[in-house]
Design a protein around this motif. Structure first.
Motif, mmCIF file in Angstrom:
data_model
loop_
_atom_site.group_PDB
_atom_site.id
_atom_site.type_symbol
_atom_site.label_atom_id
_atom_site.label_comp_id
_atom_site.label_asym_id
_atom_site.label_seq_id
_atom_site.Cartn_x
_atom_site.Cartn_y
_atom_site.Cartn_z
ATOM 1 N N THR A 154 0.896 -0.890 -0.096
ATOM 2 C CA THR A 154 0.228 -0.158 -0.116
ATOM 3 C C THR A 154 0.229 1.349 0.451
ATOM 4 O O THR A 154 0.810 2.271 -0.197
ATOM 5 C CB THR A 154 -0.948 -0.040 1.629
ATOM 6 N N TRP A 155 1.958 0.607 0.042
ATOM 7 C CA TRP A 155 3.480 2.072 0.163
ATOM 8 C C TRP A 155 3.407 2.883 -0.729
ATOM 9 O O TRP A 155 3.772 3.946 -1.099
ATOM 10 C CB TRP A 155 4.537 2.043 1.397
ATOM 11 N N ASP A 157 1.094 1.733 -3.218
ATOM 12 C CA ASP A 157 0.262 2.625 -3.838
ATOM 13 C C ASP A 157 0.525 3.697 -3.990
ATOM 14 O O ASP A 157 -0.998 4.820 -4.548
ATOM 15 C CB ASP A 157 -0.983 1.699 -3.445
ATOM 16 N N LEU A 158 0.468 4.105 -2.446
ATOM 17 C CA LEU A 158 0.144 5.814 -2.280
ATOM 18 C C LEU A 158 0.961 6.497 -3.195
ATOM 19 O O LEU A 158 0.573 7.494 -3.963
ATOM 20 C CB LEU A 158 0.796 5.139 -0.856
ATOM 21 N N VAL A 159 2.220 6.333 -3.152
ATOM 22 C CA VAL A 159 3.295 6.523 -4.128
ATOM 23 C C VAL A 159 3.071 6.677 -5.936
ATOM 24 O O VAL A 159 2.575 7.724 -6.147
ATOM 25 C CB VAL A 159 4.944 5.842 -4.459
ATOM 26 N N HIS A 160 1.955 5.443 -6.216
ATOM 27 C CA HIS A 160 1.426 5.765 -7.554
ATOM 28 C C HIS A 160 0.055 6.855 -7.932
ATOM 29 O O HIS A 160 0.544 6.677 -8.694
ATOM 30 C CB HIS A 160 1.297 3.856 -7.662
ATOM 31 N N SER A 161 -0.502 6.245 -6.285
ATOM 32 C CA SER A 161 -1.724 7.153 -6.580
ATOM 33 C C SER A 161 -1.523 8.218 -6.656
ATOM 34 O O SER A 161 -2.417 9.554 -7.829
ATOM 35 C CB SER A 161 -2.412 6.989 -5.597
ATOM 36 N N TYR A 162 -0.059 9.459 -6.495
ATOM 37 C CA TYR A 162 0.031 10.419 -7.670
ATOM 38 C C TYR A 162 0.885 10.267 -8.689
ATOM 39 O O TYR A 162 1.786 11.613 -9.012
ATOM 40 C CB TYR A 162 0.829 10.937 -6.143
ATOM 41 N N GLY A 163 0.413 9.462 -9.166
ATOM 42 C CA GLY A 163 1.025 8.728 -10.443
ATOM 43 C C GLY A 163 2.754 8.807 -10.851
ATOM 44 O O GLY A 163 3.524 9.355 -12.110
ATOM 45 N N ARG A 164 2.984 8.636 -9.388
ATOM 46 C CA ARG A 164 4.766 8.615 -9.351
ATOM 47 C C ARG A 164 5.552 7.181 -9.765
ATOM 48 O O ARG A 164 5.212 6.092 -9.222
ATOM 49 C CB ARG A 164 5.160 9.445 -8.094
#
Lengths: 526, 267
Positions: A154-155, A157-164
């Motif tokens: 999930t960490w 996922d968090l980064v990916h959720s901001y397109g990074r």
């Protein structure tokens, strides 16, 4: 599996008990020395202090030389570990190959690589620094490989959720998540670098603690031998402690206890396993041959894979060569196997006993942690001095080398039994023994097997050092003899066979471990 | 928080969206629907029915097995790259080495926004964590961590907000307070919000539309409009019309389960 778990060192550190433990050891040491005065076996703390006082200049110069080599090797070895871990991260398919090659190189017997490096580098600190680097890179690589992945999905996922992407992942998550693991690796690496540098000095340096140790041994200088071993132990403990202190200052969480390599317990399908062994073998051979060719090293002492093949298989005297080498290996096995098994049994047994007697554990644990940081091989001359050059000394050294890591790992493993599970036993007013058998021992298995695996190269190192320094038997002595007779065919063949056998034993343990953990720690499987 | 004129909230179109995981577990049956811009849609369904998978598919964190997601004419990655999407995950996913303030600030860094300490502190206060800005997650309760995660996902003023059971670990009193305060933030900006929840009353009080899902694989069994005006009154959940609506949602859930059991029995 990943044999890494977190430990709260502050909780396990009980200063009064620790101080009592250290004082007890010093008292027993001093009393034993006095009782055995005249036997030329033991020099007590007072003798050691007096010797150090009288020879402060000599010891200071030697210590400075060894420390400088160890520091250089520490930096180079850890930098290599970080680079290899980065490579495995960028190229995940290569991770298993990198880990296997790294293990193979780690299993090279330092006793034999020392003389080879001495020939390659000539005089100077080159071999000592290289051996120090070789002694540390694996213990840093292993936790790093785990640490760089020690984050819940999930960490990411968090980064990916901001397109990074992967760079942000590395910077914000992986690097920070890996930091405790890096520190745990560096903590183990610090005394290991000192050990590597000293073994390098054993192989023919001009100065350093290793040189003084060899001289003291040959001159049967009991006080010098004990003083050198005491200084080596203190320096190792101080280095171990310094990195532990730094980790506590830098990290928000307690650094994890690194018990052994990750992934060893994974059970690949048969075809996959064979393919991986084939790829790693080809890579190892290509690296070996390529490096020697690239540096244009003289073929007289730098043997290539085909030379070793010829020496052991196709040359007219290959049968004789094989008989000599495997005869020596058989002699070594007679010492290393009982020592290895005794060390494991004593370590696990004492851990279980201390769990049943928690009051005693409070005093024993800090002392054991401190002694675990001592590279036992640097104290080999002591054990030889006390137990003689026969079988007892060799078996004891191997056992001691295996004993401390096993004790620590098992004590740690026994504490991993979940509190809620123990509450169930308490709810039925079950005794300590039932808790131990049904909850604590099963929880210990991951840590136990991790230490059983990593103890394989440690035991090989111990037995070859003592055979080389003292007993004059087995493969360690054969390596020393081959080096002094410039029999490089035998030396290189011994290195290859010992490394391959160590890896094979490691793999066998990993296979047993996989079967046991599939039952007792299914969540640790991949 | 940024003071520029916000771009309009996006509508979301799911076109035959389906997900089957490796191993053959069908999580989401082919689904086609549109989620209106600027509204709050609640996805309600039994545990493990695939609601969270739909949310992850919309965020582009899962690759669909079939069909696709269109957010205001763009794929999910485009809106993510602009930092206009935020997700509150079921697990708070706070980084243990960062304080509450550091975790909230991380969202601004990841969204490539300049860090605004006042906006961060305002949100930390709003979620009831005033005074805990410097505390690390390890020292917080489960509910406090979840509130920190909510603050983190609001701080970037996203155009699309995906909330996956955001109040699961929050105590009842705080949950009621948050249910009052938080919608004001996304209402003010007209954020398109998707709320995955187990709680029927939470769906009724927070959403403009409720999609009721069957047990796995997720299929929409009821699409219910929530007619209550905004801002919602504090006691809404206890009003007879809200209770009636909640009963309608509950019946749809029960009907969805029964229909799934009938279809399994028929196989």
């Amino acid at each position: 599996m990943s044999a890494i778990a977190s430990e709260a060192p502050r909780r396990s550190w009980r200063p009064p008990a620790a101080v009592l433990g250290v004082l007890a050891i010093l008292a027993v040491w001093e009393l034993s020395a006095r009782a055995l005065a005249g036997a030329y076996l033991l020099a007590g703390p007072s003798d050691v202090t007096a010797y150090l006082w009288q020879n402060a200049g000599l010891m200071g110069r030697a210590l400075r030389a060894t420390l400088a080599e160890a520091a250089a090797g520490f930096v180079i070895g850890n930098a290599a570990a970080i680079l290899l871990a980065a490579l495995a991260l960028l190229w995940p398919r290569a991770e298993r190959g990198i880990a296997a090659l790294a293990l193979l190189v780690f299993c090279l017997p330092l006793v034999a690589t020392g003389p080879i490096l001495r020939v390659l580098f000539g005089p100077g600190p080159g071999p000592q620094i290289t051996l120090a680097a070789l002694a540390v890179y694996y213990t840093t690589l292993v936790p790093l490989l785990v640490g760089l992945r020690a984050a819940p999905s999930t960490w990411f996922d968090l980064v990916h959720s901001y397109g990074r992407g992967r760079l942000a992942e590395l910077w914000h998550i992986r690097a920070m998540a890996a930091l405790p693991y890096l520190f745990a690796g560096l903590q183990i690496a610090a005394p290991a670098a000192f050990l590597g540098a000293m073994v390098g000095e054993f192989t023919g340096a001009e100065r350093g603690m290793g040189v003084l140790t060899i001289r003291a041994m040959r001159a049967l200088d009991v006080e010098a031998t004990w003083a050198l071993a005491a200084v080596a132990a203190l320096v190792s403990m101080a280095a171990y402690g310094a990195f532990g202190w730094l980790a506590r200052r830098v990290l928000t969480e307690a650094p994890p206890v690194i018990l052994a390599a990750p992934g060893g317990a994974a059970t690949p399908r048969r075809g996959e396993g064979l393919a991986r062994i084939a790829v790693v073998t080809v890579l190892a051979l290509a690296l070996w041959w390529g490096l020697l060719e690239a540096f244009g090293v003289n073929a007289f002492f730098a043997k290539r894979p085909d030379d070793v093949w010829a020496f052991l298989i196709t040359a007219p005297d290959a049968g004789e060569n094989r008989a000599t080498l495997f005869g020596a290996l058989a002699e070594t096995a007679v010492y290393v196997l009982p020592g290895y098994l005794a060390g494991l049994a004593l370590g696990a047994g004492l851990a279980v006993l201390l769990t049943l007697l928690p009051a005693l554990a409070g005093a024993a644990m800090p002392v054991a942690i401190a002694l675990r940081s001592v590279p036992i091989v640097t104290t080999a001359p002591l054990i030889v001095l006390v137990l003689g050059r026969g079988a007892t000394g060799t078996v004891a050294l191997v056992a001691v080398m295996v004993f401390f890591p096993t004790l620590i790992a098992c004590l740690h493993g026994l504490r991993q039994a979940p509190g809620q599970v123990l509450d169930v036993f308490d709810a039925y007013a079950s005794g300590r023994w039932r808790r131990l058998v049904h909850a604590q021992v099963p929880a210990m298995w991951p840590a136990f097997f991790a230490t059983v695996r990593i103890a394989v190269p440690a035991a090989v190192l111990a037995v070859t050092v003592v055979e080389w320094l003292a007993t004059g038997r087995g493969v360690g002595a054969l390596m020393a003899l081959s080096a002094s007779l410039s029999d490089y065919g035998m030396l290189w063949s011994a290195v290859v066979v010992v490394a391959v056998l160590s890896c094979a034993l490691y793999a066998v343990v990993a296979a047993v471990e996989a079967r046991v953990l599939a039952i007792y720690a299914a969540e640790q499987g991949r | 928080m940024a003071s520029s004129v916000p771009p309009p909230p996006p509508a979301i179109a799911l076109d035959g969206l389906a997900k089957t995981f490796p191993g053959g577990v069908e999580a989401v049956a082919p689904t086609t629907l549109t989620l209106e811009a600027g509204r709050t849609t609640a996805l309600v369904g039994p545990s493990g029915c695939g609601k969270s998978t739909i949310l992850r598919l919309i965020a582009g964190l899962e690759t669909p097995s079939a069909g696709g997601v269109d957010i205001a004419g763009e794929p999910p990655l485009a809106i993510r790259r602009r930092g206009e999407l935020a997700v509150a995950f079921q697990d708070p996913s706070l980084l243990p080495w960062r304080s509450v303030r550091g975790n909230v600030a991380l969202a601004m860094t990841l969204a490539r926004r300049p860090t605004d300490p006042r906006a961060i502190d305002r949100l930390i206060d709003l979620v009831g964590l005033g005074g805990f800005g410097d505390t690390r997650p390890g020292a917080l309760s489960g509910g406090m961590r979840q509130r920190a995660a909510i603050a983190r996902c609001l701080v970037t003023e996203p155009r699309l907000l995906l909330l996956d059971e955001p109040f699961g670990a929050v105590d009842e009193l705080t949950r009621r307070q948050l249910a009052q305060d938080l919608p004001r933030i996304w209402e003010a900006r007209g954020t398109t919000t998707l709320l995955v929840t187990h709680s029927v009353s939470e769906a009724v009080t927070l959403a403009d539309r409720i999609l009721v899902f069957s047990p796995r694989p997720a299929t929409v069994v009821a699409d219910i409009d929530v007619p209550f005006e905004r801002p919602r009154a504090p006691g809404l959940a206890t009003r007879p019309e809200a209770i009636a609506l909640a009963e309608r949602v509950s019946s749809a859930l029960a009907e969805g389960r029964a229909a799934r059991e009938r279809s399994l029995a028929a196989q």
